[in-house]
Design a protein around this motif. Structure first.
Motif, PDB file in Angstrom:
ATOM      1  N   VAL A 178     -13.047   2.235  17.579  1.00  0.00           N
ATOM      2  CA  VAL A 178     -12.755   3.357  16.697  1.00  0.00           C
ATOM      3  C   VAL A 178     -13.906   3.882  16.109  1.00  0.00           C
ATOM      4  N   GLU A 179     -14.081   5.253  16.113  1.00  0.00           N
ATOM      5  CA  GLU A 179     -15.381   6.138  15.729  1.00  0.00           C
ATOM      6  C   GLU A 179     -14.833   6.637  14.416  1.00  0.00           C
ATOM      7  N   VAL A 180     -15.533   6.461  13.266  1.00  0.00           N
ATOM      8  CA  VAL A 180     -15.248   7.347  12.362  1.00  0.00           C
ATOM      9  C   VAL A 180     -16.285   8.305  11.885  1.00  0.00           C
ATOM     10  N   VAL A 181     -16.075   9.598  11.937  1.00  0.00           N
ATOM     11  CA  VAL A 181     -17.154  10.561  11.956  1.00  0.00           C
ATOM     12  C   VAL A 181     -17.112  11.095  10.521  1.00  0.00           C
ATOM     13  N   LYS A 182     -18.312  11.079   9.838  1.00  0.00           N
ATOM     14  CA  LYS A 182     -18.308  11.698   8.302  1.00  0.00           C
ATOM     15  C   LYS A 182     -18.502  13.205   8.317  1.00  0.00           C
ATOM     16  N   LEU A 183     -17.717  13.486   7.311  1.00  0.00           N
ATOM     17  CA  LEU A 183     -17.881  15.147   7.131  1.00  0.00           C
ATOM     18  C   LEU A 183     -19.146  15.734   6.775  1.00  0.00           C
ATOM     19  N   LYS A 184     -20.161  14.778   6.051  1.00  0.00           N
ATOM     20  CA  LYS A 184     -21.472  15.388   5.746  1.00  0.00           C
ATOM     21  C   LYS A 184     -22.450  15.160   6.951  1.00  0.00           C
ATOM     22  N   GLN A 185     -22.096  14.369   8.060  1.00  0.00           N
ATOM     23  CA  GLN A 185     -23.279  14.035   9.072  1.00  0.00           C
ATOM     24  C   GLN A 185     -23.817  15.336   9.650  1.00  0.00           C
ATOM     25  N   LYS A 186     -25.000  15.491   9.978  1.00  0.00           N
ATOM     26  CA  LYS A 186     -25.387  16.523  10.906  1.00  0.00           C
ATOM     27  C   LYS A 186     -24.912  16.263  12.283  1.00  0.00           C
ATOM     28  N   LEU A 187     -24.523  17.612  12.776  1.00  0.00           N
ATOM     29  CA  LEU A 187     -24.301  17.770  14.122  1.00  0.00           C
ATOM     30  C   LEU A 187     -25.600  17.513  14.990  1.00  0.00           C
TER      31      LEU A 187
END
Lengths: 164, 164
Positions: B139-148
């Motif tokens: 499972v991967e959890v992508v954070k809203l504030k991470q930089k693309l």
């Protein structure tokens, strides 16, 4: 791309390595492998067990370096141009992982999960949970593939019957 | 690799789609974008009035179809050649995601998460937590504030040493 790989044991690391190797990554790839040794709580009463704790610490560091060395070797074979850093640190695993993720500006954390059996899946380890909650970057919790689960469970049965 | 991404029309799930599209994938990697319509209880509230409950469910279904379709076309346009499927299912959100991950034999489930500060930081989100517990795969959890990350091709354009 900077990928942080906290390693706990060879068994769990093999699933992490499989996942990483089977994925396509950009050319500018860097891995930071971490092995955290939880501090040994002395109880705060006396220092009579200092020698024992020091010996255990040295022993744990040796294990950590060996595990990281093995993982680094496999990653180097798969990604020849990747930079690979290795860190063995004595502190609470979640703190080590989160500190390094922030300082090193990791783009992704690939952490292993314990849950090989359905009964164990109900629990996410406190380390994974803390990393998932507090990390600023994406986190992948890698579970062993089902085929690995089957092989492991059957070998577990064989081992247990051998002990009987 | 089969990647299942669950969307709910929120900023964080849109961010997860963008984050996936920014990453490199193999040509044979497959994607499935799903959204889940959670049924309205027939025992309490608006569910008592079947006509109203049914209308709301229809609206929910149409809304889910709209944002999963938007996410899938965004993903397809950014990924190009990879196969992208869309599915709208009905049921409990986490259970439906895990059931579909199992039946489709997904290798990775991707979810978006708010990277909240303060006390809210402690909460991973009930759906993400439930999926992490029950998921048959990683499972991967992508954070809203991470930089693309920029795609490799775009990165190369910005690096003079590489383009020479």
């Amino acid at each position: 791309m900077k990928i942080l790989v906290p390693v706990e044991s060879e068994k769990i690391a093999s699933a992490q390595i499989d996942f990483i190797i089977n994925h396509k990554w950009p050319d500018d790839l860097a891995f930071h492998l971490i092995y955290a040794i939880e501090p040994i709580f002395s109880g705060g009463s006396d220092d009579s067990d200092v020698d024992l704790r020091n010996q255990m610490s040295v022993w744990n560091k040796k294990i950590g370096l060996k595990v990281l060395g093995d993982v680094a070797h496999q990653l180097r074979q798969a990604f020849q141009n990747a930079d690979i850093l290795e860190t063995v640190d004595t502190d609470h695993a979640s703190e080590v992982i989160l500190d390094i993720a922030e300082d090193w500006k990791a783009d992704l954390i690939v952490i292993g999960a314990h849950g090989r059996k359905p009964s164990a899946r109900v629990h996410i380890s406190s380390v994974s949970n803390a990393v998932l909650c507090y990390a600023d970057c994406a986190v992948i919790v890698v579970r062993p593939a089902k085929t690995i689960m089957h092989v492991q469970s059957s070998s577990d049965v064989q081992n247990s019957s051998a002990l009987l | 690799m089969k990647v299942l991404i669950a969307v709910d029309g929120s900023d964080c799930s849109n961010k997860a789609v963008e984050a996936l599209a920014e990453r490199q994938w193999k040509q044979d990697d497959q994607f499935m974008v799903i959204s889940v319509v959670q049924p309205i209880s027939q025992d309490i509230g608006v569910g008592l009035f079947q006509a109203t409950g049914g209308t709301i469910e229809d609206q929910q279904y149409a809304e889910c179809a709209r944002y999963s379709g938007t996410a899938a076309s965004r993903l397809q346009s950014l990924l190009g050649e990879n196969q992208v499927e869309v599915k709208v299912v009905s049921g409990l959100v986490a259970d439906s995601i895990c059931y579909l991950a199992e039946s489709w034999e997904a290798d990775l489930v991707v979810l978006g998460s708010h990277g909240r500060k303060g006390i809210a930081h402690l909460l991973l989100g009930s759906v993400a937590e439930e999926v992490l517990k029950k998921s048959p795969c990683s499972v991967e959890v992508v954070k809203l504030k991470q930089k693309l990350q920029l795609k490799e091709s775009e990165t190369q354009k910005t690096k003079p040493s590489v383009t020479k």
